[in-house]
Motif scaffolding. Structure first.
Motif, PDB file in Angstrom:
ATOM      1  N   THR A 411       0.592  -1.350   0.109  1.00 19.15           N
ATOM      2  CA  THR A 411       0.159  -0.338   0.404  1.00 19.15           C
ATOM      3  C   THR A 411       1.040   1.603   0.107  1.00 19.15           C
ATOM      4  O   THR A 411       0.752   2.126  -0.358  1.00 19.15           O
ATOM      5  CB  THR A 411      -0.992   0.132   0.874  1.00 19.15           C
ATOM      6  OG1 THR A 411      -0.117  -0.700   2.164  1.00 19.15           O
ATOM      7  CG2 THR A 411      -1.398  -0.873   1.057  1.00 19.15           C
ATOM      8  N   ALA A 412       1.748   1.097   0.458  1.00 13.17           N
ATOM      9  CA  ALA A 412       3.116   2.096   0.282  1.00 13.17           C
ATOM     10  C   ALA A 412       4.613   1.913  -0.062  1.00 13.17           C
ATOM     11  O   ALA A 412       4.855   0.698   0.459  1.00 13.17           O
ATOM     12  CB  ALA A 412       2.829   3.274   1.851  1.00 13.17           C
ATOM     13  N   ILE A 414       8.043   2.976   0.730  1.00 15.02           N
ATOM     14  CA  ILE A 414       9.071   4.054   1.870  1.00 15.02           C
ATOM     15  C   ILE A 414      10.661   4.125   2.138  1.00 15.02           C
ATOM     16  O   ILE A 414      10.544   2.725   1.900  1.00 15.02           O
ATOM     17  CB  ILE A 414       8.621   4.539   2.935  1.00 15.02           C
ATOM     18  CG1 ILE A 414       8.426   3.238   4.197  1.00 15.02           C
ATOM     19  CG2 ILE A 414       6.751   4.867   3.341  1.00 15.02           C
ATOM     20  CD1 ILE A 414       7.650   4.257   5.830  1.00 15.02           C
TER      21      ILE A 414
ATOM     22  N   PHE B 172       5.775  -4.565   6.899  1.00 11.89           N
ATOM     23  CA  PHE B 172       6.618  -3.974   6.848  1.00 11.89           C
ATOM     24  C   PHE B 172       7.500  -5.062   6.421  1.00 11.89           C
ATOM     25  O   PHE B 172       7.688  -6.438   6.461  1.00 11.89           O
ATOM     26  CB  PHE B 172       7.327  -3.063   8.253  1.00 11.89           C
ATOM     27  CG  PHE B 172       6.613  -2.151   8.472  1.00 11.89           C
ATOM     28  CD1 PHE B 172       6.876  -1.170   8.303  1.00 11.89           C
ATOM     29  CD2 PHE B 172       5.824  -2.491   9.383  1.00 11.89           C
ATOM     30  CE1 PHE B 172       6.257   0.088   8.533  1.00 11.89           C
ATOM     31  CE2 PHE B 172       5.524  -1.326   9.939  1.00 11.89           C
ATOM     32  CZ  PHE B 172       5.218   0.195   9.499  1.00 11.89           C
ATOM     33  N   HIS B 175      11.229  -3.625   0.472  1.00 12.58           N
ATOM     34  CA  HIS B 175      10.789  -3.410  -1.001  1.00 12.58           C
ATOM     35  C   HIS B 175      10.573  -4.714  -1.633  1.00 12.58           C
ATOM     36  O   HIS B 175      10.518  -4.429  -2.927  1.00 12.58           O
ATOM     37  CB  HIS B 175      11.271  -2.205  -1.491  1.00 12.58           C
ATOM     38  CG  HIS B 175      12.378  -1.946  -2.030  1.00 12.58           C
ATOM     39  ND1 HIS B 175      13.748  -2.103  -1.909  1.00 12.58           N
ATOM     40  CD2 HIS B 175      12.804  -1.443  -3.431  1.00 12.58           C
ATOM     41  CE1 HIS B 175      14.194  -2.236  -2.351  1.00 12.58           C
ATOM     42  NE2 HIS B 175      14.118  -1.693  -3.266  1.00 12.58           N
ATOM     43  N   VAL B 182       4.766 -11.068  -1.687  1.00  8.76           N
ATOM     44  CA  VAL B 182       4.011 -10.192  -1.802  1.00  8.76           C
ATOM     45  C   VAL B 182       2.251 -10.139  -1.112  1.00  8.76           C
ATOM     46  O   VAL B 182       1.207  -9.498  -0.939  1.00  8.76           O
ATOM     47  CB  VAL B 182       4.406  -8.720  -2.427  1.00  8.76           C
ATOM     48  CG1 VAL B 182       3.478  -7.903  -2.332  1.00  8.76           C
ATOM     49  CG2 VAL B 182       5.921  -8.981  -2.266  1.00  8.76           C
ATOM     50  N   GLU B 191      -2.892  -2.838   5.791  1.00  5.16           N
ATOM     51  CA  GLU B 191      -0.905  -2.420   5.056  1.00  5.16           C
ATOM     52  C   GLU B 191      -0.133  -2.414   4.664  1.00  5.16           C
ATOM     53  O   GLU B 191      -0.052  -3.427   5.433  1.00  5.16           O
ATOM     54  CB  GLU B 191      -0.762  -0.881   6.040  1.00  5.16           C
ATOM     55  CG  GLU B 191      -2.122   0.349   6.604  1.00  5.16           C
ATOM     56  CD  GLU B 191      -2.002   1.181   5.564  1.00  5.16           C
ATOM     57  OE1 GLU B 191      -1.329   1.330   4.555  1.00  5.16           O
ATOM     58  OE2 GLU B 191      -3.041   2.064   5.235  1.00  5.16           O
ATOM     59  N   LEU B 192      -0.101  -2.680   3.647  1.00  2.04           N
ATOM     60  CA  LEU B 192       1.613  -3.510   3.418  1.00  2.04           C
ATOM     61  C   LEU B 192       2.452  -2.584   3.661  1.00  2.04           C
ATOM     62  O   LEU B 192       2.758  -2.290   2.104  1.00  2.04           O
ATOM     63  CB  LEU B 192       1.181  -4.657   2.481  1.00  2.04           C
ATOM     64  CG  LEU B 192       2.793  -5.501   2.415  1.00  2.04           C
ATOM     65  CD1 LEU B 192       3.711  -6.201   2.724  1.00  2.04           C
ATOM     66  CD2 LEU B 192       2.118  -6.108   0.842  1.00  2.04           C
ATOM     67  N   VAL B 193       3.608  -2.121   3.833  1.00  5.09           N
ATOM     68  CA  VAL B 193       4.411  -0.907   3.280  1.00  5.09           C
ATOM     69  C   VAL B 193       5.975  -1.777   2.979  1.00  5.09           C
ATOM     70  O   VAL B 193       6.527  -2.775   3.807  1.00  5.09           O
ATOM     71  CB  VAL B 193       4.553  -0.515   4.803  1.00  5.09           C
ATOM     72  CG1 VAL B 193       5.641   0.876   4.585  1.00  5.09           C
ATOM     73  CG2 VAL B 193       3.110   0.192   5.071  1.00  5.09           C
ATOM     74  N   GLY B 194       6.920  -1.035   2.091  1.00  7.55           N
ATOM     75  CA  GLY B 194       7.301  -1.687   1.351  1.00  7.55           C
ATOM     76  C   GLY B 194       8.711  -0.861   1.868  1.00  7.55           C
ATOM     77  O   GLY B 194       8.705   0.402   2.079  1.00  7.55           O
ATOM     78  N   ILE B 195       9.456  -1.437   2.681  1.00  6.12           N
ATOM     79  CA  ILE B 195      10.793  -0.815   2.809  1.00  6.12           C
ATOM     80  C   ILE B 195      11.957  -0.197   2.394  1.00  6.12           C
ATOM     81  O   ILE B 195      12.827  -1.100   1.737  1.00  6.12           O
ATOM     82  CB  ILE B 195      11.095  -1.020   4.546  1.00  6.12           C
ATOM     83  CG1 ILE B 195      10.104  -0.778   5.405  1.00  6.12           C
ATOM     84  CG2 ILE B 195      12.834  -0.463   4.893  1.00  6.12           C
ATOM     85  CD1 ILE B 195       9.950   0.036   5.906  1.00  6.12           C
ATOM     86  N   GLU B 196      12.447   1.077   1.709  1.00  2.00           N
ATOM     87  CA  GLU B 196      13.938   0.708   0.749  1.00  2.00           C
ATOM     88  C   GLU B 196      14.786   0.372   1.424  1.00  2.00           C
ATOM     89  O   GLU B 196      15.528   1.108   2.438  1.00  2.00           O
ATOM     90  CB  GLU B 196      14.052   1.832  -0.370  1.00  2.00           C
ATOM     91  CG  GLU B 196      12.714   2.316  -1.123  1.00  2.00           C
ATOM     92  CD  GLU B 196      12.484   3.996  -1.546  1.00  2.00           C
ATOM     93  OE1 GLU B 196      13.371   4.450  -1.316  1.00  2.00           O
ATOM     94  OE2 GLU B 196      11.859   3.944  -1.932  1.00  2.00           O
TER      95      GLU B 196
END
Lengths: 427, 427
Positions: A411-412, A414, B172, B175, B182, B191-196
């Motif tokens: 969904t995002a 960051i 989290f 990414h 995924v 919410e699924l948040v990809g972290i760089e």
């Protein structure tokens, strides 16, 4: 005609528990138990006739409740020997009946909504139930190879069951199947034969093989063992009623591929009534198809008794049978019980998969998206009564049809900082 | 230090059943139940201390046996309220203990070989057991968001559990995770948040978030709820013993990621002994790692008490923790019980996945390949006694790690004719 469809011998030594004979669904002609699937009189489909005459309702119920947490608790009602639970098999069944209160709120169901989630089976589809019956029939008839034609769930179920039982397996698939399904079918170590042709070519070849000496000793679960195999779907009806506290649901929504599952669920419910295990009161059975393969739904809506074949084009591949053998019987059941047959678009299927996942944490395969989507549509159209107890079947696992929801992503995205987290509006 | 690691308040209103306090594994210091994971005195890990003083063995056993067919039959032994089974959750556990006679023959085991197959859980890994405990703790502490850092199984387990419980979830992940994982993590709608960044960056960020106001009301299942979460692995020990007829296995082979599961299985077995539910006799616990991430195995073989971190490089990604938090405790358990820690190559992992599939019809993820492969190696090396009752854990599902066996394909490809069938030597 090369295919052996009729009983050629009487084998009185076969012990398949309460199964007494094979009986023609069309003309009632009876033949001894054997690896045959069509009536010698009228070529109608054969099904199992039972002798339940010795059962007492109270004792039977106690016996079932004391049984194992799998389909063999219902061994007294299935074409299997009494000691079936002691033999090596995958022990499928007794899957969760999920009380789906969140989904009920979304759909406006007030009478109690349940999802019978068959993704909990050993190879994660309801096919384990039917293959387990075919396996016992194969053992009873002395077959040494378990076989089938398949494009997915069935291949894995047969491969796994044969491996555990110590039988050889030989599964036939179209040569251009998706890699994931090929891996699932091959990993159990049996023969996996790719056929240069379509699924129809595969089926035709299997029928030829049964009539040939090369196919001797082979049990094709969905061809010459089909009468036994099909009975496995009755266990869905038994489990649903027992899990509801030995009570019939008012409404039940079932996917339609060949139509066999729906008709056998009806058979199972009627048996429970006749045996006195549940109170005799009306229930309605609804059939669910994808619009891209909706021959039974089309016939239902047109008021026809026969089903006109379609060329399937839907993401619900496990339901993509364009010429369903039991289609006319499905129409009978839906009309007799006051149910209906409905279909939904592929887009609605995907929406329904997501709806079920986000409300109940159940990740269904496309067939589950079909039943949930059809349930929603039937409620919107006023056909399904939201004030009644309703059971929706999910017959397979989302992990097997990942492509259907492949667009799903984060969904995002960051950077690993709190500032980035706040900028994304996540705080 | 921004991370809230120590108890700041006493909350005497928390009802988590028999859980009485948190106790430091290193120094024994006790603090009230709360969302903390490290000792305020020595920064050692906190774990649950119970009050089982009122239990009578006979009554407890009866109560368990009358309980539901999921982990909540053991609610009296877990940090959960007594009415836990009535709350919406995924009801994991009570998975099959498969008597693996075919595999036993292949491995030369004569004392009884069993596979505890946790692929039967709702999201098809043992993570459902631990997340279910964390969920109850989250409810008890009034958290409204369930969160975790994950690269796979845990993401799906948290997403599904939160969906069903009606909590918000925020997971989290790195990414650049594989698409399949995924999809599984995203389908439940949280919410699924990809972290760089790497998985380490993800973890570091989560620790920062817990200490920040933005993370208020968030339960990170494997961070601030870790003491509760970890207890879920005890249920594997309980189920194995009950399924063996309230008997300890002689030997048990457990995979090692963080090492938490192995130490909690030991804790569960000791509790059953202390409660008088099983006879007190010796058992051995063996740890299994992949060679490409074998810090605990390396330490065991070198006779060290500390574990030197490694950079993981193995197909067994669910076990790829290079710096396992509970590594030293695993060494303690293996040495105290007379077990061992061993590792196998990725090739041996794949061979073992295939071996288990073709002998028992169980399709394991790579972690199951690790335990079966290590079992074989330990027998060959004379470390594991084939004359003793042995239980091997499969903690996940082959469908989630299809790539490991991706080379698997048809054993033959033919034209749809009997001639072609014969030419291929299949007749």
């Amino acid at each position: 005609m090369a295919v052996q469809t009729v009983a050629s011998t009487t084998d009185s030594t076969v012990d398949l528990g309460p199964a007494a004979a094979l009986s023609c669904r069309e003309c009632g002609h009876r033949v001894p138990l054997g690896p045959v699937f069509a009536c010698e009189e009228c070529f109608g489909p054969l099904e199992i006739a039972y002798d339940f005459s010795s059962y007492d309702a109270g004792e039977l119920r106690k016996r079932i409740e004391a049984g194992p947490a799998n389909i063999w608790r219902y061994a007294p009602l299935l074409p299997v020997p009494a000691d079936v639970a002691d033999k090596p098999n995958l022990n499928p069944g007794w899957t969760k009946l999920v009380k789906a209160d969140n989904l009920a709120r979304e759909l406006g169901v007030t009478g109690g909504l349940y999802v019978k989630d068959d993704s909990g089976n050993p190879t994660h589809s309801f096919k384990d139930r039917v293959v387990a019956q075919a396996l016992e029939a194969a053992r009873a008839f002395g077959f040494t190879t378990l076989s089938c034609s398949s494009t997915g769930n069935l291949a894995g179920a047969v491969g796994a069951a044969a491996a555990r039982a110590g039988l050889r397996s030989c599964v036939f698939i179209p040569h251009d199947l998706e890699q994931g399904k090929v891996v699932m079918a091959a990993v159990y170590g049996g023969e996996l034969v790719g056929i240069e042709g379509t699924y129809d070519d595969v089926n035709r070849f299997c029928s030829e093989l049964i009539g040939d000496p090369a196919g001797e000793g082979w049990g094709f679960v969905n061809v010459n063992l089909r009468p036994y195999y099909a009975e496995g779907s009755k266990t869905l009806a038994y489990e649903i009623c027992e899990q509801l506290g030995w009570r019939l649901p008012d409404q039940i929504v079932v996917p339609i591929a060949s139509g066999s599952q729906l008709t056998k669920i009806d058979k199972g419910l009627r048996e429970l009534i006749e045996l006195g295990l549940v109170e005799d009161r009306p229930y309605k059975i609804f059939g669910a198809q994808a619009e891209g393969c909706s021959p039974v739904s089309a016939a239902f809506k047109a008021g026809h008794d026969v089903v006109r074949p379609q060329k399937p084009n839907t993401i619900a591949k496990s339901l993509a049978i364009g010429n369903p053998a039991d289609g006319p019987y499905v129409l009978d059941v839906a009309r007799r019980t006051g149910g209906a047959v409905e279909d939904v678009t592929d887009e609605q299927v995907v929406d329904a998969i997501r709806l079920l996942a986000r409300t109940e944490g159940v990740f269904a395969e496309t067939a589950g998206g079909v039943t949930v989507g059809v349930t929603r549509k039937l409620i919107e159209n006023g056909v399904l009564d939201p004030a009644k107890t309703t059971v929706v079947l999910n017959t397979g696992d989302g992990l097997k049809t990942l492509d259907a929801v492949a667009g799903t992503g984060p969904t995002a995205t960051i950077r690993p900082t709190l500032d980035s987290f706040r900028e994304a509006g996540l705080a």
